[in-house]
Design an enzyme around this catalytic site. Structure first.
Site, mmCIF file in Angstrom:
data_model
loop_
_atom_site.group_PDB
_atom_site.id
_atom_site.type_symbol
_atom_site.label_atom_id
_atom_site.label_comp_id
_atom_site.label_asym_id
_atom_site.label_seq_id
_atom_site.Cartn_x
_atom_site.Cartn_y
_atom_site.Cartn_z
ATOM 1 N N LYS A 182 -3.955 6.877 -13.365
ATOM 2 C CA LYS A 182 -4.266 5.607 -12.710
ATOM 3 C C LYS A 182 -5.785 5.445 -12.727
ATOM 4 C CE LYS A 182 -3.485 3.222 -8.248
ATOM 5 N NZ LYS A 182 -2.885 3.334 -6.898
ATOM 6 N N SER A 192 0.406 -0.334 -5.573
ATOM 7 C CA SER A 192 -0.707 -0.686 -6.424
ATOM 8 C C SER A 192 -0.728 0.051 -7.762
ATOM 9 C CB SER A 192 -2.021 -0.392 -5.696
ATOM 10 O OG SER A 192 -2.157 1.004 -5.451
ATOM 11 N N SER A 209 2.198 2.989 -2.613
ATOM 12 C CA SER A 209 1.803 2.629 -3.979
ATOM 13 C C SER A 209 2.327 3.511 -5.096
ATOM 14 C CB SER A 209 0.286 2.565 -4.084
ATOM 15 O OG SER A 209 -0.159 1.354 -3.551
HETATM 16 N N1 GLN Z 1 0.763 -2.141 -0.555
HETATM 17 C C1 GLN Z 1 -0.012 -1.376 0.379
HETATM 18 C C2 GLN Z 1 -1.359 -2.008 0.563
HETATM 19 O O1 GLN Z 1 -1.623 -2.983 -0.052
HETATM 20 C C3 GLN Z 1 -0.111 0.042 -0.053
HETATM 21 C C4 GLN Z 1 -1.120 0.243 -1.111
HETATM 22 C C5 GLN Z 1 -1.261 1.669 -1.492
HETATM 23 O O2 GLN Z 1 -0.427 2.515 -1.157
HETATM 24 N N2 GLN Z 1 -2.366 1.958 -2.140
HETATM 25 O O3 GLN Z 1 -2.163 -1.530 1.290
#
Ligand code: GLN
Length: 492
Positions: free
Chosen positions: A79, A154, A178
Site C-alpha cells: 500500500k 482505504s 481499511s
Molecule cells: N473508513 C475509516 C476512515 O475513513 C477507516 C479508515 C482506515 O481504516 N484507514 O477513517
C-alpha cells in the site's frame, strides 16, 4: 507452466522450489497482469518494473545457491502508505505526489529481507481516510467483480490488486476497517493484526493509536506465511509489542498451528440485529458448528457508540499528525508565497483533498479549548467501555463472528456526497480497532454477484486462533476460490 493469476503463495513456494518457474519469470508474469488491468482497475499508483525485476534476479541467485527462505522470490505489493527508499510514497495525496522517502518502513524492510519481490505501490484513499478509495488524488479504483462498484477503502488498491489476480499478496493498513472492509468487498481474505504486532515505523501516520499494518491474500494460510516475516518487535516504534509467541516464530515455515477442537464462538447480538439479512452469516455459523465448535450469542452493549467515538479520536489524531505537512519541510509547497502565513495556508489548501480537510477541521475542533472535555475526553471514555465490552465477551467465548460490512460493495458515487453514511460502512470494523484487537475478514458468499465477508475477532495477540479458524473454514468451503468473471478467462 501451471501459473495463473489466482495462484496462492503456498503454490508459488512449491513452484519456485521445484524450479517450475524462476522468480524473474514470476515477476514478469505478474507485471504483465498489472499492466493489463491497470487502465480499468487503477489499483497501482507506482509500478516498479525495474526494481522488481532486479530483486527477482537476486532472489533467483539465492535460490540457485540454496540460500532461499520461505518467501524468496514471491511477488507482492505495498500500500502506498509504507515508505520505500527510492520509490515514490504518495499516500494517495497531492501533498506527497513527489515524495521519495530516504528510508524503508520496517514492514518493507522485513519483507524485502525475507526475499519477497515488491512490484509496486497500490492506490488508496488519501492518508488512509475513506471506505471506498474515492478519496485518492490518483483516481478511484474499480472493484474486480463489478467495475462500477467501489473496492472499499482505504486500502482499495491492494484489495483490488489481489482480488483481480494482479499480485498474490499485498500489504494494507487498518485504522478503522481499511483492510477488512476492502477484503470483504473484493472477495479475498484480509487480516488486521493486534495493535502493536506490526511495526508502524515508516508507515505514514493517520491515527497513531489505531493504525496497524496487515495483509491481503487469497487464503488465511497465505496471510500467515507472510505475517511471520512481517510482524515482530521493533525498537523504532514506541508502541511495538515485545512478544515471544512461538507460533509466530514458526508460522512462516510451518503454517498455521492446529485449531483447538472445540472453540466457543460468540455472535454479538448488536451486530446481527443491525443486519437486514444474515443468511450468509448463518451459513458460516452452521459450517463452524459442523466443524465441532459451539456458537452462542453475546452482548457488546456499547457498539453503537463506536462510530461517533472513532471519528472523534481518529480525527483528533489525524489533525495533529497532519500538521507536519506545512510546505516547509517536505510535501507540496505552493508557488510564490507572499508570507509565511500564505505559505502554510495555500500549501495545505492545495495539497489536501476534501475528506482530509474535513478530518483536520473536525479533529482540531474536538481538541480545542472548551470542547476537549465534551468530545475528545468523552470519546476516550467510550473507547474504554467498548474495550471492556470485548474483555467481557472474551471471558465467555474464544472468538467472535460478525459481518464485516453492512452489505456488499456499493456503487461508485453512491455515498460520496454523504460522509456520515460513508462512515457507517465501518460500524462492524471500528469497535475492534478501538479495542486494538486482531480481526480478519474472509469470503462467505455473494449478494447480487458481489462478494460478502465474515469477520472473526479475537483476543489481543491471538491471530493464531483467528487464522486457524479461517483456515479450517476455507478447507470446508470454497468461497475464497471464486474469482471474478472479468478475470475468469485468465485461468489456465
Ligand atoms: N473508513 C475509516 C476512515 O475513513 C477507516 C479508515 C482506515 O481504516 N484507514 O477513517
Amino acid at each position: 507452466m501451471s501459473l495463473h493469476p489466482f495462484v496462492t503463495v503456498t503454490e508459488l513456494r512449491q513452484g519456485l522450489a521445484t524450479g517450475e518457474y524462476s522468480a524473474v519469470e514470476l515477476t514478469q508474469y505478474f507485471l504483465d497482469q498489472i499492466n493489463r488491468h491497470q487502465p480499468t482497475s487503477n489499483a497501482f499508483i507506482t509500478v516498479d518494473e525495474q526494481g522488481s525485476l532486479k530483486a527477482a534476479a537476486a532472489a533467483d541467485a539465492q535460490i540457485a545457491q540454496g540460500k532461499a527462505g520461505a518467501l524468496t522470490g514471491i511477488p507482492m505489493a505495498h500500500k502506498d502508505v509504507f515508505c520505500t527508499n527510492n520509490v515514490l510514497t504518495t499516500c494517495g495525496s497531492r501533498m506527497l505526489e513527489n515524495f521519495v522517502a530516504p528510508y524503508d518502513a520496517t514492514v518493507v524492510h522485513n519483507l524485502q529481507s525475507a526475499g519477497m519481490v515488491c512490484l509496486g505501490k497500490t492506490n488508496m484513499d488519501e492518508f488512509a481516510m475513506g471506505s471506498s478509495n474515492e478519496n485518492s488524488a490518483f483516481g478511484p479504483v474499480a472493484n474486480p467483480w463489478h467495475a462500477e462498484h467501489v473496492p472499499g477503502g482505504s486500502s482499495g488498491g491492494s484489495a483490488a490488486a489481489v482480488g483481480s489476480g494482479q499480485v498474490p499478496v499485498a500489504t494494507g493498513t487498518d485504522t478503522g476497517g481499511s483492510i477488512r472492509q476492502p477484503a470483504a468487498f473484493c472477495g479475498i481474505t484480509g487480516l488486521k493484526p493486534t495493535y502493536g504486532r506490526v511495526s508502524r515505523y515508516g508507515m505514514v501516520a493517520f491515527a497513531s493509536s489505531l493504525d496497524q499494518g496487515g495483509l491481503f491474500a487469497r487464503t488465511a494460510q497465505d496471510i500467515a506465511l507472510v505475517l511471520g516475516s512481517m510482524a515482530g518487535f521493533d525498537a523504532k516504534d514506541s508502541t511495538s509489542a515485545q512478544r515471544h509467541d512461538s507460533w509466530l516464530e514458526q508460522i512462516a515455515q510451518q503454517g498455521i498451528p492446529q485449531t483447538p477442537a472445540k472453540l466457543k464462538i460468540g455472535l454479538p447480538a448488536e451486530y446481527f440485529q443491525a443486519m437486514s439479512d444474515t443468511q450468509q452469516l448463518d451459513d458460516v455459523r452452521n459450517t463452524l458448528e459442523q466443524l465441532g465448535h459451539t456458537c452462542v450469542e453475546v452482548a457488546l452493549p456499547n457498539t453503537q457508540m463506536a462510530i461517533p467515538a472513532y471519528y472523534v479520536v481518529a480525527g483528533a489524531e489525524a489533525s495533529t499528525n497532519l500538521s507536519r505537512y506545512d510546505g516547509v519541510r517536505f510535501g507540496h509547497r505552493c508557488e510564490n508565497p507572499e508570507s509565511l502565513e500564505d505559505l502554510y495556508q495555500r500549501s495545505r489548501s492545495e495539497g489536501f483533498g476534501e475528506e482530509v480537510k474535513r478530518r483536520i477541521l473536525t479533529g482540531t475542533y474536538a481538541l480545542s479549548v472548551g470542547y476537549f472535555d465534551a468530545y475528545y475526553l468523552q470519546a476516550q471514555k467510550i473507547r474504554r467501555l467498548i474495550s471492556d465490552d470485548f474483555s467481557n465477551a472474551f471471558s465467555q467465548v474464544d472468538l467472535l463472528l460478525t459481518p464485516t460490512a453492512p452489505g456488499p460493495a456499493f456503487a461508485a458515487g453512491a455515498l460520496k456526497q454523504d460522509p456520515v453514511a460513508m462512515y457507517q460502512q465501518d460500524k462492524f470494523t471500528v469497535p475492534a480497532s478501538l479495542a486494538g484487537l486482531p480481526a480478519l475478514s474472509m469470503p462467505c458468499g455473494f449478494k447480487q454477484g458481489l462478494p460478502l465477508g465474515a469477520q472473526l475477532i479475537g483476543p489481543a495477540f491471538r491471530e493464531d486462533l483467528i487464522l486457524g479458524l479461517a483456515r479450517d473454514f476455507q478447507q470446508a468451503t470454497d468461497w475464497h476460490q471464486h474469482t471474478p468473471a472479468a478475470a475468469a478467462g485468465d485461468r489456465t
